[in-house]
Design a protein around this motif. Sequence first.
Motif, PDB file in Angstrom:
ATOM      1  N   GLY A 251       0.758  -1.058  -0.534  1.00 21.06           N
ATOM      2  CA  GLY A 251       0.275  -0.365  -0.248  1.00 21.06           C
ATOM      3  C   GLY A 251       1.130   1.355   0.120  1.00 21.06           C
ATOM      4  O   GLY A 251       1.970   1.585   0.339  1.00 21.06           O
ATOM      5  N   PHE A 252      -0.215   1.779  -0.578  1.00 17.97           N
ATOM      6  CA  PHE A 252       0.750   3.944  -0.568  1.00 17.97           C
ATOM      7  C   PHE A 252      -0.077   4.911  -0.290  1.00 17.97           C
ATOM      8  O   PHE A 252      -1.584   4.425  -0.759  1.00 17.97           O
ATOM      9  CB  PHE A 252       1.562   3.489  -2.038  1.00 17.97           C
ATOM     10  CG  PHE A 252       2.499   2.837  -1.874  1.00 17.97           C
ATOM     11  CD1 PHE A 252       3.859   3.175  -1.897  1.00 17.97           C
ATOM     12  CD2 PHE A 252       1.733   1.742  -3.474  1.00 17.97           C
ATOM     13  CE1 PHE A 252       5.027   2.015  -2.262  1.00 17.97           C
ATOM     14  CE2 PHE A 252       3.173   0.605  -3.247  1.00 17.97           C
ATOM     15  CZ  PHE A 252       4.509   0.804  -2.785  1.00 17.97           C
ATOM     16  N   LEU A 253       0.617   5.912  -0.054  1.00 16.52           N
ATOM     17  CA  LEU A 253      -0.071   6.672   0.464  1.00 16.52           C
ATOM     18  C   LEU A 253       0.461   8.115  -0.323  1.00 16.52           C
ATOM     19  O   LEU A 253       2.095   8.480   0.187  1.00 16.52           O
ATOM     20  CB  LEU A 253      -0.346   6.909   1.547  1.00 16.52           C
ATOM     21  CG  LEU A 253      -0.580   8.757   2.508  1.00 16.52           C
ATOM     22  CD1 LEU A 253      -2.318   9.006   1.884  1.00 16.52           C
ATOM     23  CD2 LEU A 253      -1.043   9.054   4.080  1.00 16.52           C
ATOM     24  N   GLY A 254      -0.170   8.419  -1.203  1.00 18.46           N
ATOM     25  CA  GLY A 254       0.328   9.829  -2.044  1.00 18.46           C
ATOM     26  C   GLY A 254      -0.120  10.765  -1.818  1.00 18.46           C
ATOM     27  O   GLY A 254       1.903  11.482  -1.595  1.00 18.46           O
ATOM     28  N   LYS A 255      -0.630  11.405  -0.742  1.00 17.02           N
ATOM     29  CA  LYS A 255      -0.335  12.938  -0.158  1.00 17.02           C
ATOM     30  C   LYS A 255      -1.110  12.562   1.372  1.00 17.02           C
ATOM     31  O   LYS A 255      -2.393  12.319   1.125  1.00 17.02           O
ATOM     32  CB  LYS A 255      -1.064  14.025  -1.004  1.00 17.02           C
ATOM     33  CG  LYS A 255      -0.351  15.274  -0.216  1.00 17.02           C
ATOM     34  CD  LYS A 255      -0.816  15.817  -1.407  1.00 17.02           C
ATOM     35  CE  LYS A 255      -0.375  17.406  -1.154  1.00 17.02           C
ATOM     36  NZ  LYS A 255      -1.273  18.519  -2.033  1.00 17.02           N
ATOM     37  N   LEU A 256      -0.677  12.934   2.758  1.00 15.25           N
ATOM     38  CA  LEU A 256      -1.442  13.652   3.636  1.00 15.25           C
ATOM     39  C   LEU A 256      -1.160  14.530   3.613  1.00 15.25           C
ATOM     40  O   LEU A 256      -0.305  15.567   3.855  1.00 15.25           O
ATOM     41  CB  LEU A 256      -0.593  12.570   4.157  1.00 15.25           C
ATOM     42  CG  LEU A 256      -1.514  13.053   6.033  1.00 15.25           C
ATOM     43  CD1 LEU A 256      -1.146  11.933   6.823  1.00 15.25           C
ATOM     44  CD2 LEU A 256      -0.785  13.777   6.475  1.00 15.25           C
ATOM     45  N   ASN A 257      -1.919  16.324   3.783  1.00 13.05           N
ATOM     46  CA  ASN A 257      -2.345  17.522   4.553  1.00 13.05           C
ATOM     47  C   ASN A 257      -3.078  16.943   5.281  1.00 13.05           C
ATOM     48  O   ASN A 257      -4.173  16.978   5.649  1.00 13.05           O
ATOM     49  CB  ASN A 257      -3.317  17.941   3.204  1.00 13.05           C
ATOM     50  CG  ASN A 257      -2.687  19.372   3.065  1.00 13.05           C
ATOM     51  OD1 ASN A 257      -1.587  20.159   3.450  1.00 13.05           O
ATOM     52  ND2 ASN A 257      -3.705  20.026   2.448  1.00 13.05           N
ATOM     53  N   LEU A 258      -2.263  18.203   6.311  1.00 11.79           N
ATOM     54  CA  LEU A 258      -2.774  18.274   7.681  1.00 11.79           C
ATOM     55  C   LEU A 258      -3.065  19.759   8.286  1.00 11.79           C
ATOM     56  O   LEU A 258      -1.985  20.340   8.299  1.00 11.79           O
ATOM     57  CB  LEU A 258      -1.488  17.826   8.604  1.00 11.79           C
ATOM     58  CG  LEU A 258      -2.107  17.719   9.888  1.00 11.79           C
ATOM     59  CD1 LEU A 258      -3.470  18.000  10.634  1.00 11.79           C
ATOM     60  CD2 LEU A 258      -0.899  17.745  11.036  1.00 11.79           C
ATOM     61  N   GLN A 259      -4.282  20.725   8.249  1.00  8.22           N
ATOM     62  CA  GLN A 259      -4.054  21.513   8.239  1.00  8.22           C
ATOM     63  C   GLN A 259      -4.901  21.821   9.726  1.00  8.22           C
ATOM     64  O   GLN A 259      -5.221  21.750  10.795  1.00  8.22           O
ATOM     65  CB  GLN A 259      -5.575  22.193   7.465  1.00  8.22           C
ATOM     66  CG  GLN A 259      -5.030  22.450   6.221  1.00  8.22           C
ATOM     67  CD  GLN A 259      -6.113  22.544   5.251  1.00  8.22           C
ATOM     68  OE1 GLN A 259      -7.359  21.949   5.337  1.00  8.22           O
ATOM     69  NE2 GLN A 259      -6.180  23.316   3.414  1.00  8.22           N
ATOM     70  N   VAL A 260      -3.833  22.964  10.787  1.00 14.56           N
ATOM     71  CA  VAL A 260      -3.228  22.949  11.645  1.00 14.56           C
ATOM     72  C   VAL A 260      -3.982  24.391  12.696  1.00 14.56           C
ATOM     73  O   VAL A 260      -3.425  25.652  12.073  1.00 14.56           O
ATOM     74  CB  VAL A 260      -2.041  22.989  12.266  1.00 14.56           C
ATOM     75  CG1 VAL A 260      -2.562  23.267  14.256  1.00 14.56           C
ATOM     76  CG2 VAL A 260      -1.965  20.965  12.003  1.00 14.56           C
ATOM     77  N   PRO A 261      -4.816  24.609  12.395  1.00 15.13           N
ATOM     78  CA  PRO A 261      -5.142  26.206  12.627  1.00 15.13           C
ATOM     79  C   PRO A 261      -4.287  26.951  14.057  1.00 15.13           C
ATOM     80  O   PRO A 261      -5.017  27.093  15.532  1.00 15.13           O
ATOM     81  CB  PRO A 261      -6.952  26.329  12.993  1.00 15.13           C
ATOM     82  CG  PRO A 261      -7.031  25.678  13.492  1.00 15.13           C
ATOM     83  CD  PRO A 261      -6.169  24.217  13.149  1.00 15.13           C
ATOM     84  N   TRP A 262      -3.006  27.818  14.653  1.00 15.62           N
ATOM     85  CA  TRP A 262      -2.382  27.639  14.502  1.00 15.62           C
ATOM     86  C   TRP A 262      -2.932  28.351  15.685  1.00 15.62           C
ATOM     87  O   TRP A 262      -2.363  28.723  16.655  1.00 15.62           O
ATOM     88  CB  TRP A 262      -0.982  27.499  14.526  1.00 15.62           C
ATOM     89  CG  TRP A 262      -0.357  26.562  14.423  1.00 15.62           C
ATOM     90  CD1 TRP A 262       0.114  27.070  12.823  1.00 15.62           C
ATOM     91  CD2 TRP A 262       0.260  25.261  15.072  1.00 15.62           C
ATOM     92  NE1 TRP A 262       0.670  25.975  12.532  1.00 15.62           N
ATOM     93  CE2 TRP A 262       0.405  24.459  13.455  1.00 15.62           C
ATOM     94  CE3 TRP A 262       0.517  25.083  16.226  1.00 15.62           C
ATOM     95  CZ2 TRP A 262       1.166  23.345  13.463  1.00 15.62           C
ATOM     96  CZ3 TRP A 262       0.543  24.233  16.019  1.00 15.62           C
ATOM     97  CH2 TRP A 262       1.010  23.323  14.899  1.00 15.62           C
ATOM     98  N   LYS A 263      -3.470  29.842  15.061  1.00 14.81           N
ATOM     99  CA  LYS A 263      -3.817  31.315  16.175  1.00 14.81           C
ATOM    100  C   LYS A 263      -4.507  30.814  16.892  1.00 14.81           C
ATOM    101  O   LYS A 263      -5.508  31.414  17.558  1.00 14.81           O
ATOM    102  CB  LYS A 263      -3.994  32.133  15.093  1.00 14.81           C
ATOM    103  CG  LYS A 263      -2.585  32.372  14.721  1.00 14.81           C
ATOM    104  CD  LYS A 263      -3.220  33.160  13.407  1.00 14.81           C
ATOM    105  CE  LYS A 263      -1.598  33.694  13.051  1.00 14.81           C
ATOM    106  NZ  LYS A 263      -1.793  35.431  12.242  1.00 14.81           N
ATOM    107  N   GLN A 264      -6.095  29.925  16.201  1.00 17.19           N
ATOM    108  CA  GLN A 264      -7.103  28.976  16.696  1.00 17.19           C
ATOM    109  C   GLN A 264      -7.198  27.841  17.391  1.00 17.19           C
ATOM    110  O   GLN A 264      -8.187  27.333  17.136  1.00 17.19           O
ATOM    111  CB  GLN A 264      -8.358  29.723  15.881  1.00 17.19           C
ATOM    112  CG  GLN A 264      -8.263  30.976  15.355  1.00 17.19           C
ATOM    113  CD  GLN A 264      -9.165  31.244  15.113  1.00 17.19           C
ATOM    114  OE1 GLN A 264      -8.979  30.470  13.187  1.00 17.19           O
ATOM    115  NE2 GLN A 264      -9.392  32.753  14.669  1.00 17.19           N
TER     116      GLN A 264
ATOM    117  N   LYS B  54      -7.601  26.277  20.287  1.00 17.61           N
ATOM    118  CA  LYS B  54      -8.760  25.804  21.324  1.00 17.61           C
ATOM    119  C   LYS B  54      -9.744  25.785  20.094  1.00 17.61           C
ATOM    120  O   LYS B  54     -10.871  25.262  20.631  1.00 17.61           O
ATOM    121  CB  LYS B  54      -8.389  26.576  21.914  1.00 17.61           C
ATOM    122  CG  LYS B  54      -6.872  26.201  22.732  1.00 17.61           C
ATOM    123  CD  LYS B  54      -7.198  26.703  23.895  1.00 17.61           C
ATOM    124  CE  LYS B  54      -6.310  26.852  24.560  1.00 17.61           C
ATOM    125  NZ  LYS B  54      -5.800  26.902  26.327  1.00 17.61           N
ATOM    126  N   SER B  55     -10.094  26.645  19.244  1.00 14.30           N
ATOM    127  CA  SER B  55     -11.073  26.744  18.837  1.00 14.30           C
ATOM    128  C   SER B  55     -12.249  25.900  17.826  1.00 14.30           C
ATOM    129  O   SER B  55     -13.232  26.438  16.707  1.00 14.30           O
ATOM    130  CB  SER B  55     -11.654  28.573  18.739  1.00 14.30           C
ATOM    131  OG  SER B  55     -11.206  29.189  18.059  1.00 14.30           O
TER     132      SER B  55
END
Length: 123
Positions: free
Chosen positions: A59-72, A74-75
Motif C-alpha cells: 500500500g501507498f499513500l500519495g499525500k497527507l495534508n494536515l491543516q492546523v489552525p495555530w492561531k485558533q 482551541k476553537s
Amino acid sequence: MLEGIVSAVLNRLLGSYVKGFQKENLKIAIGTGDVVLENLELKEDALDQFDLPVTIKKGFLGKLNLQVPWKQIKSKPAIITLDQVFFIAGPKTTYDESSEQRKQHLIKLKKLEQDELVKEAAL
C-alpha cells in the motif's frame, strides 16, 4: 528545529500505519498551518487494530495534508486530508484463538449487562 519536532510527533502518531517515515517527505508552511507528507508506504499490519479480516499486502499513500489552525487551535479543528491512497488487501491467513475467545467473552458480558438492565427496569 520545528521540522524535527513536527516530524517526531507525526512519526509517533502515524508510525503504526506507515513505514519509512522521513523528514525529507515532510513540508511545513508555518504561516498557513499546512503540513504535507508525500509518498508514504503503508505497513502490512496497518489495519490490524481495526480487527478486520483482511491485511494489507502492499500500500501507498500519495499525500497527507494536515491543516492546523495555530492561531485558533482551541476553537477550530485540525483537518486531515488523504489523497491517492492505494492498497492491495488479502485475507488474514492466521487465526488467533485467544482474540476470538476475547470477542466471545465481551459479547457475553454485554448480553449479561443488557439482561441486568432489563431486570432492573422491570422492577
